[in-house]
Design a protein around this motif. Structure first.
Motif, short mmCIF file in Angstrom:
data_model
loop_
_atom_site.label_atom_id
_atom_site.label_comp_id
_atom_site.label_asym_id
_atom_site.label_seq_id
_atom_site.Cartn_x
_atom_site.Cartn_y
_atom_site.Cartn_z
N ILE A 204 0.84 -1.20 0.00
CA ILE A 204 0.00 0.00 0.00
C ILE A 204 0.87 1.25 0.00
N GLN A 205 0.52 2.19 -0.86
CA GLN A 205 1.19 3.48 -0.93
C GLN A 205 0.15 4.56 -0.59
N VAL A 206 0.51 5.48 0.29
CA VAL A 206 -0.42 6.53 0.70
C VAL A 206 0.19 7.91 0.40
N PRO A 207 -0.68 8.92 0.26
CA PRO A 207 -0.17 10.28 -0.01
C PRO A 207 0.67 10.78 1.15
N ASP A 208 1.60 11.65 0.82
CA ASP A 208 2.39 12.25 1.90
C ASP A 208 1.50 13.17 2.73
N THR A 209 2.02 13.59 3.86
CA THR A 209 1.20 14.34 4.81
C THR A 209 1.70 15.78 4.97
N LYS A 210 2.12 16.37 3.87
CA LYS A 210 2.49 17.78 3.92
C LYS A 210 1.21 18.59 4.02
N VAL A 211 0.94 19.10 5.20
CA VAL A 211 -0.32 19.81 5.44
C VAL A 211 -0.24 21.22 4.89
N THR A 225 -1.22 28.97 14.06
CA THR A 225 -1.03 28.51 12.68
C THR A 225 -2.06 27.43 12.39
N TRP A 226 -2.88 27.64 11.38
CA TRP A 226 -3.92 26.70 11.01
C TRP A 226 -3.32 25.61 10.12
N ALA A 227 -3.81 24.38 10.30
CA ALA A 227 -3.32 23.26 9.50
C ALA A 227 -4.51 22.43 9.01
N TRP A 228 -4.43 21.96 7.76
CA TRP A 228 -5.52 21.14 7.23
C TRP A 228 -5.06 20.31 6.03
N LEU A 229 -5.86 19.29 5.74
CA LEU A 229 -5.67 18.43 4.57
C LEU A 229 -7.01 18.32 3.86
N ASP A 230 -7.01 18.55 2.57
CA ASP A 230 -8.25 18.51 1.79
C ASP A 230 -8.68 17.07 1.50
N ALA A 231 -10.00 16.87 1.52
CA ALA A 231 -10.53 15.54 1.24
C ALA A 231 -10.23 15.11 -0.19
N THR A 232 -10.19 16.05 -1.13
CA THR A 232 -9.96 15.71 -2.54
C THR A 232 -8.58 15.11 -2.76
N ASP A 233 -7.62 15.47 -1.91
CA ASP A 233 -6.26 14.96 -2.05
C ASP A 233 -5.96 13.83 -1.07
N PHE A 234 -6.93 13.54 -0.23
CA PHE A 234 -6.67 12.63 0.88
C PHE A 234 -7.81 11.63 0.99
N HIS A 235 -7.62 10.45 0.39
CA HIS A 235 -8.70 9.48 0.32
C HIS A 235 -8.15 8.08 0.54
N GLU A 236 -9.07 7.13 0.73
CA GLU A 236 -8.64 5.76 0.98
C GLU A 236 -8.03 5.15 -0.28
N VAL A 237 -7.13 4.20 -0.05
CA VAL A 237 -6.48 3.48 -1.15
C VAL A 237 -6.57 1.99 -0.85
N SER A 238 -6.35 1.17 -1.87
CA SER A 238 -6.42 -0.28 -1.66
C SER A 238 -5.53 -1.02 -2.65
N VAL A 239 -5.14 -2.23 -2.24
CA VAL A 239 -4.36 -3.15 -3.07
C VAL A 239 -5.01 -4.52 -2.96
N THR A 240 -5.10 -5.23 -4.09
CA THR A 240 -5.63 -6.58 -4.10
C THR A 240 -4.52 -7.57 -4.44
N ALA A 241 -4.37 -8.59 -3.60
CA ALA A 241 -3.41 -9.67 -3.85
C ALA A 241 -4.19 -10.91 -4.25
N SER A 242 -3.73 -11.59 -5.30
CA SER A 242 -4.46 -12.75 -5.83
C SER A 242 -3.51 -13.91 -6.09
N LEU A 243 -4.05 -15.12 -5.96
CA LEU A 243 -3.33 -16.33 -6.35
C LEU A 243 -4.30 -17.21 -7.12
N ASP A 244 -3.96 -17.49 -8.37
CA ASP A 244 -4.80 -18.29 -9.24
C ASP A 244 -3.94 -19.37 -9.88
#
Length: 358
Positions: A204-211, A225-244
């Motif tokens: 899994i690779q996730v976005p960096d956290t430069k606020v 000092t105000w800090a925030w992360l936008d939802a558009t740039d910060f969302h869930e990610v996923s990886v699928t592993a398979s064996l066939d």
């Protein structure tokens, strides 16, 4: 070991001699996960043969195959230069080795032929004798188990190439063993949905956290000092592993969802908001609140106030996001894995407020 990174390894649990590149195929093959799956049944095969490779040939148990047929769908993973791998909270680590179905009787026979035709190397005689004893002469298999051709496969050990150098990859040291179709081997580290989920976790690779900060990069003593992360740039990610493999088909999708942001100011002379520095995620997926005109007198829901100047340098503000990790297998199984964290730092210059006397 040769300088080019190849190694001559004698046998595969008393099977064959191969030249393996240590950076094996696992992790380099990326395929799309299938949506129509043939699942293994719940029947259990009890393995009573615990013979290890060194018992068969007298060679070390490290002489085993590294490659795996597990593949990964990375299409929903984080991507780009500003991503990184999460680190699991606690002592949990993804699987370093496992057993998976791989060889038909015919493939096992071909391994033997490859061994016989391999130029002479140190230990070849012992490897060949071990192979013959185990898979040809009936200890425990006769004629490569051809009488059961189409009814099952030989399972073998596989290792994560990203863990080369970690002794944990050698924990799976059983000799290849037969498992009938539809049965699950009663062997520790036999691959299952949770194993696949763990392998997906490690990729899994996730976005960096430069606020985003306001003020940005440079602020004043005692100025929030105000800090925030936008939802558009910060969302869930996923990886699928398979064996066939020959009808043995299973996959697991591991998903990372951001749940909180922790701010560490880089100095004890600072106040964080909230006080514990843990900024929770908002309903829309964002973290914190963007600064806007008219909010100067307000306390930020996520941020920091520096109480002392950084002098001629800068403080290292560390922003670490915690990711909740869950998984779901194609066989209906599901669960949670330890949370993962990924953080980055950014320089913050803090200046004294200058007063002018007239």
């Amino acid at each position: 070991m040769a300088d080019d990174g190849w190694a001559v390894r004698q046998g595969e649990q008393g099977v064959h001699s191969v030249r393996l590149r240590l950076a094996a195929t696992l992790g380099t093959t990326v395929v799309l996960a299938t949506t129509s799956l043939i699942l293994p049944t719940t029947a259990v095969a009890t393995i009573t043969d615990d013979s290890q490779y060194e018992d068969d040939t007298g060679a070390g148990s490290h002489n085993q195959e590294i490659s795996s047929q597990v593949s990964f769908d990375l299409s929903k993973n984080g991507s780009g230069k500003s991503t990184g791998t999460v680190t699991a909270v606690g002592n949990w680590t993804p699987p370093a080795c496992w057993y998976e179905p791989k060889y038909t009787p015919e493939a096992k026979e071909q391994q033997y032929k490859d061994l016989v035709n391999t130029p002479l190397f140190s230990g070849k005689k012992e490897a060949q004798e071990g192979f013959e004893n185990r898979f040809i002469k009936g200890h425990p298999y006769t004629d490569f188990n051809k009488e059961k051709s189409g009814e099952g496969m030989f399972w073998t050990s596989a290792r994560d190439d990203s863990r080369i150098g970690d002794d944990a990859i050698w924990a799976c040291d059983k000799a290849d063993f037969w498992v009938d179709n539809g049965e699950t081997p009663d062997v520790e580290n036999a691959i299952d949905a949770e194993t696949l989920a763990g392998l997906a976790y490690s990729r899994i690779q996730v976005p960096d956290t430069k606020v985003t900060l306001a003020p940005e990069q440079s602020t004043k003593v005692n100025l929030p000092t105000w800090a925030w992360l936008d939802a558009t740039d910060f969302h869930e990610v996923s990886v699928t592993a398979s064996l066939d493999v020959a009808g043995w088909n299973l996959s697991a999708t591991t998903t990372a969802k951001p749940v909180s942001l922790k701010l560490e100011p880089g100095t004890a002379d600072a106040t964080t908001y909230p006080a514990n520095g843990e900024c929770t995620i908002n309903a829309d997926g964002s973290i914190g609140e963007p600064y806007a005109a008219g909010k100067a007198a307000k306390t930020p829901p996520c941020g920091v106030t520096y109480l002392r100047s950084s002098g001629g340098g800068a403080y290292k503000l560390k922003a670490t996001v915690t990711w909740e990790i869950t998984w779901k297998g194609s066989n209906g199984e599901a669960g949670k894995l330890p949370n993962g964290v990924f953080g980055t730092t950014q320089d913050i210059t803090v200046q004294e407020i200058q007063a002018v006397n007239r």
